[in-house]
Design an enzyme around this catalytic site. Sequence first.
Site, mmCIF file in Angstrom:
data_model
loop_
_atom_site.group_PDB
_atom_site.id
_atom_site.type_symbol
_atom_site.label_atom_id
_atom_site.label_comp_id
_atom_site.label_asym_id
_atom_site.label_seq_id
_atom_site.Cartn_x
_atom_site.Cartn_y
_atom_site.Cartn_z
ATOM 1 N N HIS A 33 0.854 -1.194 0.000
ATOM 2 C CA HIS A 33 0.000 0.000 0.000
ATOM 3 C C HIS A 33 0.883 1.234 0.000
ATOM 4 O O HIS A 33 1.980 1.233 0.570
ATOM 5 C CB HIS A 33 -0.924 0.010 1.224
ATOM 6 C CG HIS A 33 -2.037 1.002 1.121
ATOM 7 N ND1 HIS A 33 -1.886 2.316 1.492
ATOM 8 C CD2 HIS A 33 -3.312 0.881 0.665
ATOM 9 C CE1 HIS A 33 -3.028 2.959 1.289
ATOM 10 N NE2 HIS A 33 -3.905 2.117 0.782
ATOM 11 N N GLU A 55 -7.919 -4.631 -0.952
ATOM 12 C CA GLU A 55 -8.446 -5.336 -2.118
ATOM 13 C C GLU A 55 -8.397 -6.854 -1.965
ATOM 14 O O GLU A 55 -9.242 -7.560 -2.513
ATOM 15 C CB GLU A 55 -7.682 -4.922 -3.379
ATOM 16 C CG GLU A 55 -8.081 -3.573 -3.936
ATOM 17 C CD GLU A 55 -7.253 -2.447 -3.323
ATOM 18 O OE1 GLU A 55 -6.350 -2.766 -2.516
ATOM 19 O OE2 GLU A 55 -7.510 -1.272 -3.640
#
Length: 390
Positions: free
Chosen positions: A271, A324
């Site tokens: 991330h 996700e």
Amino acid sequence: MTTQPNGLIDVPPGLRNVAVTSTEIGDVRGHEGFFHYRQYSAIDLAQTRSFEDVCFLFLEGRLPTPEERARFFADLAPMRALPRDLRSVLPAIARTGDRFTPLTALRTALSFMASARNMTPSWDLGPGDRKRDAMFVCAVTPTILAALHRLRTGRDPLDPRDDLPTAANWLYMVTGEVPSPERATAIERYLSATADHGFNASTFTARVVASSGADMVAAVVAALGAFSGPLHGGAPDRALDSIDAIGTPDRIDSWIRSRVESGDRIMGFGHAVYRTEDPRARMLREIALALGGNLVEFAVEVERRVVEILAELKPGRSLYANVEFYAGVVMEQCGIPRSMFTPTFAVSRTVGWCANVLEEAAAGKIIRPSARYVGPTPPQPVPSQDDLNR
């Protein structure tokens, strides 16, 4: 940051760690693995309050009283219905193109709707009217997306049900079935936990457009364009595709190593902000485990080995599952087709975009950065056509 002789200030690529405005909406503290909406932990809100409460918090700046909640829902529910003019053109939008891309179709539908409703620039509206526009966009976006999906798959759209809250209504309009309480709760918590996430690319895009005084739909459509990219919102289905590509437990290690050694990205991991575990992924893992099933067990094992192998092959880098990875697992378990994973994400993020648009519109100052020119040194003589033909 350094100041150039022409007065320009060089900033890091991608504006990394550059604060470009002030906000009361929320923030992400990546090194702590924490993010918040207003003054509340976003994960705490997702686990204890309804999605409608979260929407109220974004738009009004506080959590609702029971009376305010009832009134807010009563105002929101009729806004879900498809406008008549839009209903007549949705079949053509849904059929366009060889490959259905829901967010592209949504941008088209929202733009048509804004034109049909004579959407007024925010610059010309007062705070109350801007907020009504925000509520309308948040309410009708799920209905448009679900209708486009059903039309594309040869089925009639389903009208939203006023007796169902947002998450359950979304599942109903997409799948055609009223969801179980477990599935409705799972999706509601997902929506609440993904409504906003700091000053990401799509949120920044929405605010840039809003700063020009444009209408609410213009800002949201622009945000959707940024959001559609696979490096931003378009990854939940790709993460699940990776799990499918691995297939069986005996292939986990070899698949991961081959991807890392070839320099390919493993979707659903890493991330831009978090240097520890993504709190959204942690919450969604718990939701997935509660739903149960072979897919969940396999996903947990894949996650464990990806983290271990990345730590081995990329020492010193903190790479964990992001939102996700388990978002795809949860949505698959709840019956949402993969083509609608990213649209589900968009249903929630629209709330955050609208809140940011309201905040930016209230500031009343256009965002106008500069760029450092690096092309040929000007001015140079303009060549004649004869020179170009030689």
